[in-house]
Design a protein around this motif. Sequence first.
Motif, PDB file in Angstrom:
ATOM      1  N   ASP A  70      41.077  14.641 -25.875  1.00 26.39           N
ATOM      2  CA  ASP A  70      41.431  13.345 -26.431  1.00 26.39           C
ATOM      3  C   ASP A  70      42.932  13.088 -26.252  1.00 26.39           C
ATOM      4  N   PRO A  71      43.289  12.104 -25.422  1.00 22.95           N
ATOM      5  CA  PRO A  71      44.715  11.906 -25.192  1.00 22.95           C
ATOM      6  C   PRO A  71      45.396  11.449 -26.478  1.00 22.95           C
ATOM      7  N   VAL A  92      46.963   7.226 -33.375  1.00 22.47           N
ATOM      8  CA  VAL A  92      48.036   6.563 -32.651  1.00 22.47           C
ATOM      9  C   VAL A  92      48.369   5.250 -33.360  1.00 22.47           C
ATOM     10  N   MET A  99      50.070   1.691 -33.890  1.00 21.63           N
ATOM     11  CA  MET A  99      50.505   0.586 -33.033  1.00 21.63           C
ATOM     12  C   MET A  99      51.186  -0.493 -33.877  1.00 21.63           C
ATOM     13  N   THR A 133      52.142  -4.187 -29.668  1.00 20.67           N
ATOM     14  CA  THR A 133      51.075  -3.584 -28.860  1.00 20.67           C
ATOM     15  C   THR A 133      49.965  -4.602 -28.651  1.00 20.67           C
ATOM     16  N   GLU A 137      44.848  -4.833 -24.225  1.00 21.68           N
ATOM     17  CA  GLU A 137      45.348  -3.894 -23.226  1.00 21.68           C
ATOM     18  C   GLU A 137      44.985  -2.457 -23.628  1.00 21.68           C
ATOM     19  N   ARG A 160      41.460  -1.879 -22.817  1.00 20.25           N
ATOM     20  CA  ARG A 160      41.354  -1.667 -21.373  1.00 20.25           C
ATOM     21  C   ARG A 160      41.796  -0.253 -21.005  1.00 20.25           C
ATOM     22  N   PHE A 161      42.881   0.191 -21.642  1.00 19.99           N
ATOM     23  CA  PHE A 161      43.404   1.536 -21.385  1.00 19.99           C
ATOM     24  C   PHE A 161      42.347   2.604 -21.674  1.00 19.99           C
ATOM     25  N   PHE A 162      41.687   2.481 -22.821  1.00 18.60           N
ATOM     26  CA  PHE A 162      40.674   3.474 -23.176  1.00 18.60           C
ATOM     27  C   PHE A 162      39.456   3.390 -22.259  1.00 18.60           C
ATOM     28  N   PHE A 171      40.157   5.026 -19.138  1.00 21.51           N
ATOM     29  CA  PHE A 171      40.102   6.473 -19.312  1.00 21.51           C
ATOM     30  C   PHE A 171      38.660   6.978 -19.277  1.00 21.51           C
ATOM     31  N   GLU A 220      36.616   9.295 -16.540  1.00 22.07           N
ATOM     32  CA  GLU A 220      36.112  10.604 -16.953  1.00 22.07           C
ATOM     33  C   GLU A 220      34.595  10.663 -17.016  1.00 22.07           C
ATOM     34  N   GLY A 230      48.735   9.746 -21.587  1.00 19.94           N
ATOM     35  CA  GLY A 230      47.887   9.833 -22.779  1.00 19.94           C
ATOM     36  C   GLY A 230      48.186   8.642 -23.664  1.00 19.94           C
ATOM     37  N   THR A 231      47.398   8.459 -24.713  1.00 20.08           N
ATOM     38  CA  THR A 231      47.562   7.272 -25.546  1.00 20.08           C
ATOM     39  C   THR A 231      48.968   7.140 -26.108  1.00 20.08           C
ATOM     40  N   VAL A 281      51.431   4.053 -25.180  1.00 20.69           N
ATOM     41  CA  VAL A 281      51.922   3.095 -26.176  1.00 20.69           C
ATOM     42  C   VAL A 281      53.453   3.051 -26.173  1.00 20.69           C
ATOM     43  N   SER A 295      46.176  12.996 -18.372  1.00 17.65           N
ATOM     44  CA  SER A 295      45.761  12.286 -19.587  1.00 17.65           C
ATOM     45  C   SER A 295      46.561  12.662 -20.810  1.00 17.65           C
ATOM     46  N   CYS A 296      46.824  13.918 -21.017  1.00 16.56           N
ATOM     47  CA  CYS A 296      47.600  14.275 -22.200  1.00 16.56           C
ATOM     48  C   CYS A 296      48.089  15.692 -22.054  1.00 16.56           C
TER      49      CYS A 296
END
Lengths: 618, 167
Positions: free
Chosen positions: A220-221, A452, A454, A458, A462, A465-467, A470, A474, B87-88, B92, B126-127
């Motif tokens: 998980d990033p 995270v 925000m 933010t 977007e 879209r980023f997730f 990802f 994957e 990564g997130t 951000v 990714s991270c």
Amino acid sequence: MTTTLIDIKKEQEKVKEQIKAQGLRVLVCAGTGCVANGSLKVIEKFKELGANVRPMTHQDKVTIVPTGCHGFCEQGVLVVIPDLDITYVRVKPEDVEEIVESHIKEGKPVERLLYVDPKTNEHVFKNEDINFYAKQTRTTLANCGEINAESLDEALATGAYEALHKVLEQGNPDAVIEEITKSGLRGRGGGGFPTGLKWKFTAANRGGKSYVVCNGDEGDPGAFMDRSVMEGDPHKLLEGMAIAGYAIGADEAYIYVRAEYPLAIHRLRVAIAEAEKRGYLGKNIMGSDFNFEIHIKEGAGAFVCGEETALIASIEGERGMPRPKPPFPANKGLFGRPTLINNVETLANVSTIILKGADWFSSMGTEKSKGTKTFALTGEVNNTGLIEVPMGTTLREIVFDIGGGIRGGKKFKAVQIGGPSGGCLTEEHLDLPMDYDNLIAAGAMVGSGGLVVMNEDTCIVEVARFFMNFTQNESCGKCVPCREGTKNMLKILERIVKGKGEMKDIETLEELATAVKDGSLCGLGKTAPNPVLSTLKYFKDEYIAHIKDKRCPAGVCEAMKVITIDAELCKGCTKCARTCPVGAIEGTVRNPHHIDQSKCIKCGACFNACPFKAIKQN
Amino acid sequence: MSPQTQVGIDYAKVDEILSSFDYKKSNLIAILQKVQEEFRYLPLDIMTYIGTKIEGLSPATVYGVATFYAQFSLQPKGKYEIKVCDGTACHVRGSMPVLNAIKQSLNLSDGKFTTEDGLFSLETVSCLGACGLAPVVVVNGKVYPQMTADAIKIVIETIMNEEKEGK
């Protein structure tokens, strides 16, 4: 067979004496974060300058201890001297001399290296008084940052392997499972499945070969709690695995660790080798007839391997693709044998539960979510780092008390919890007690615990879209709903952030999300639409602004950004024209300038260059 | 991207790696990691070789595994491997402008990951778990915390200058 167990109390006394003989202990964080900030040089300098120093505490000598992660990465390099009740932050190699000369020798703290409370602007001396730490309950992370992670002796002094000893002494594997079940511990990797139940299912197949697998594929990033445990207190994990092995009747185990975590892999290897050499792992553990061997498997960069059946495939040397369930790993897992798979944090909780009892553990948390949870607090928050709080702590306490609020005094917008499988929480959830069930009800999930934060700058679309980008990347491609569904959802989201969306896209997104959620084979696909669904639920107006008004409310989406110069404020200094990389700004000296929109690439360079704040975005 | 073949491969080295992992099928990922560490990428011929040497594997299976995992590269990587964390937390806090700055400095367009001279290769990951220091960039294992577009340009220029002086 009669066996005699070693006397663990005696061993503990021995190592405690050794640690006492170290004199004044100077703890320097050597976690990934602080190493990146140069902690190895700080350690070197301390060793050089502190070697022959007699501290003012009248101890014989000074010992430098490289530790695991303290969690407060933002303030690294962290130096803690427990006997002097002090924590230094942002320490550089050139600061070491002053700490040694002034504080260690003379007893005068170096004020400029103390943490400054952002609210009161006052210096804070002790860890316990720093808000970031004061509001935490550290049990899983209790030793991270307190001990040398590469020393078994230091771990033993904090009680490592005492729980395993207790379990071996009692000789009742079913009682171990009973205790874990009673504690109410649930899987910390995301699903929240009751740990005791999982152990019971696997134990039902006792008798033949079976395995324990530790899932350390923290993909998980934006999450790094498992990394910190593996780096900071590896023996706690190893002990938890051995107890699990004893309970379910396994004698072999694997830890699957991401290749992106080289330091964690190194520390685990050191820990396993030392524990085996000293009889705390391996054959006839602590004099008993219990054998337990632990291997490390390095991942190779695939998020889907966090899914348990994919992880098994990867350990077997294959493409990490999930397998249909049933059969569940408890019946047919690694190499076709019964297998117990638990996440790092789950296993790191085990020894403390055995030692302090199920009742102690279940006294923390909420009705259905017991104990504590670690979270990786990152993004636009003042204090980023690793935290541990009781289940049921509110988001407000985490973001505003521990996290110290939003950076730069900006406005809180949302947090993304649980990474690409989770969802977002907004202002209305700030007072929601965070536990497994409340978060599911709010359309998010605890996940592995990435938080995270925000702010108003933010763009939520977007982020969605980023997730999606990802998870689409994957997606392993095995099942159609995930493979094709995520691809099409991503296409739509890309269209929207480019200002080319249509109103019916929202409906299509929702339809696809349901199909992917219901039809996918594994957890990756089943949860992939979550970020889209939850942002649509709470921020639909932002989607509509992108589609209908062709406007990005946060001013992030470049395709919709318009940069203009306010003629009233422009003094004609020509700085912007000289900065512009594509020559889109025209104008003469001392006259208002103008941006040619057909040439502008919206890079924002002029915005940063203008001394008169005359450049407006959007 | 088509895989590359290479002449003059040191097969003795490959055999050494294979035997250190007991020619075991379940060690395939570890074997490929070791080969990549040694050769900086996975040459097609070596993958085929491994596929015929280990019982129960075929060259196709090896290729399948190699292309599944992000860590494996079928193209030679640069002398300096640049990894930009996306990564997130890094995203951000602005990892994209950093990535764009690197592409600009190295003259890399979309779809191109290694510089002409083979000095640099660029990838996003990714991270890296260093979220507290976001955004981070890693060059050959060294972590550069809290990067900006300007800061990373200086890092790259410094490496370029060092290379020039070294030659």
